[in-house]
Scaffold this motif. Structure first.
Motif: not given
Length: 130
Positions: A76-94
């Motif tokens: 039940g875990l999720k990756i979040y963008n630190s500024n509350g925006m939708e997570l971008h594909y490049w962030q996951i790869l990075l």
């Protein structure tokens, strides 16, 4: 949910993800061996190339297609963008490209009170309960 509970879940989710990557690699090798020819050197070299490809590329994409790995889904875990925006594909790869230097990732993760990995710091993400 306590931070220690989330940390424990993240570690177990990571172990599950790498177990699944290892299992996929082994299944791929067994499938390859089933159809491989008799040239032992060629087969050995191709298996080595296959293992290197899987070991170094699959972790980069483990959260990419559904934005959560199987281990994260189980716990039940999720990756979040630190500024509350939708997570971008490049962030996951990075955030996952830093897994190549796993020992440094582990040291950073265990030494920080907020339990962010180096990849989370660079990609400006965090992992928390869904």
């Amino acid at each position: 949910m306590s931070s220690d509970n989330t940390t424990t879940k993240r570690i177990i989710a990571f172990v599950i993800d790498y177990f699944l990557i290892t299992l996929l690699t082994l299944l791929g090798i067994l499938l390859f061996l089933h159809y491989a020819g008799d040239d032992e050197y060629r087969v050995t070299k191709q298996i080595g190339n296959f293992i290197n490809t899987i070991v170094f590329t699959l972790p980069l994409f483990k959260d990419s297609f559904i934005k959560r790995s199987i281990g994260k889904r189980i716990f039940g875990l999720k990756i979040y963008n630190s500024n509350g925006m939708e997570l971008h594909y490049w962030q996951i790869l990075l955030r996952n490209i830093t897994l190549i230097i796993s020992i440094i990732e582990l040291v950073v993760f265990l030494s920080r009170s907020d339990k962010k990995r180096l990849g989370d710091l660079i990609a400006k993400t965090y992992v928390g309960p869904k």
